[in-house]
Design an enzyme around this catalytic site. Sequence first.
Site, short mmCIF file in Angstrom:
data_model
loop_
_atom_site.label_atom_id
_atom_site.label_comp_id
_atom_site.label_asym_id
_atom_site.label_seq_id
_atom_site.Cartn_x
_atom_site.Cartn_y
_atom_site.Cartn_z
N HIS A 43 0.96 -1.19 0.01
CA HIS A 43 0.11 -0.03 -0.04
C HIS A 43 0.80 1.37 0.05
O HIS A 43 1.12 1.71 0.98
CB HIS A 43 -0.86 -0.18 1.28
CG HIS A 43 -2.15 0.84 1.36
ND1 HIS A 43 -3.29 0.72 1.85
CD2 HIS A 43 -1.89 2.25 0.87
CE1 HIS A 43 -3.94 1.72 1.50
NE2 HIS A 43 -3.23 3.06 1.02
N GLU A 70 -2.43 -1.63 -3.32
CA GLU A 70 -3.69 -0.70 -2.56
C GLU A 70 -3.33 0.52 -2.58
O GLU A 70 -2.34 0.97 -2.65
CB GLU A 70 -3.86 -1.38 -1.27
CG GLU A 70 -4.19 -2.92 -1.04
CD GLU A 70 -4.41 -2.97 0.51
OE1 GLU A 70 -4.99 -4.04 0.73
OE2 GLU A 70 -3.96 -2.46 1.36
N HIS A 190 -8.02 -5.77 7.32
CA HIS A 190 -7.80 -4.74 8.09
C HIS A 190 -8.01 -5.40 9.70
O HIS A 190 -9.33 -5.69 9.84
CB HIS A 190 -8.57 -3.56 8.08
CG HIS A 190 -8.00 -2.27 8.82
ND1 HIS A 190 -7.02 -1.43 7.84
CD2 HIS A 190 -8.13 -1.77 9.79
CE1 HIS A 190 -6.81 -0.46 8.94
NE2 HIS A 190 -7.10 -0.95 9.98
N GLY A 213 -1.30 -7.85 7.25
CA GLY A 213 0.04 -7.25 7.42
C GLY A 213 0.46 -6.82 8.75
O GLY A 213 1.24 -7.89 9.34
#
EC number: 2.6.99.2
Length: 237
Positions: A43, A70, A190, A213
């Site tokens: 990201h 992302e 998330h 992550g």
Amino acid sequence: MTRLSVNVNKIATIRNARGGNNPNLEQVAKDAERFGAEGITIHPRPDERHITRQDTYDLKKVVTTEYNIEGNPEPRFMELVLDVVPEQATLVPDADDAVTSNAGWDTVKHKEFLTKVTSDLKAKGIRVSIFVDPDPIMVEGAHACGADRVELYTEPYAAQFHDNKEKAIAPYVASAKKAVELGLGLNAGHDLDLDNLAYFHQNIEGLDEVSIGHALVCDALYYGLENTIQLYLKQLK
């Protein structure tokens, strides 16, 4: 089977804290795949506080599973993604100064913009996933924009999980059902972790992929990266 995509942003954060190339981001991505990860997610943000523009190109050369980029589809991001051409682009409505993602798209309000962005990405053969809150209306909106998938924003689920997991999962079950009805692929991400992932996976129909992550890297400090990836894969069986 639900795929595990490992987000390596935190590895880049650790590297950047001291400069140099330790830990080596490319090597970690290759090792994550070797240990069982079925995708690598990044990201990149405009301030390059973790993933840099160069990282985006470097990882393209070494990722052999699925490469997912992302980000907020502002012009710089779109230029980068259209040049790199990952397997998947996930559109996230982050402000430039956001610490982390904290909401999904209003796919009804931003339909015109998202439709254009989605069309541009798909023209390059990139699968498009739109990050949405767990709301069937937002899922329908993503479908209307031409998206291939939606990614359900799971922070609210994680926050409520230990208090009332049945209540926490309910809007995600409804949103997943709508995605399946519309023929949309389904991702989630998330704050999913070793405590809440299995229950989420067991209750969500048609879950194609989870992107994890922060929690995974934190767990790796104790269990090691290889063992940690295996533990996460176990939750998805």
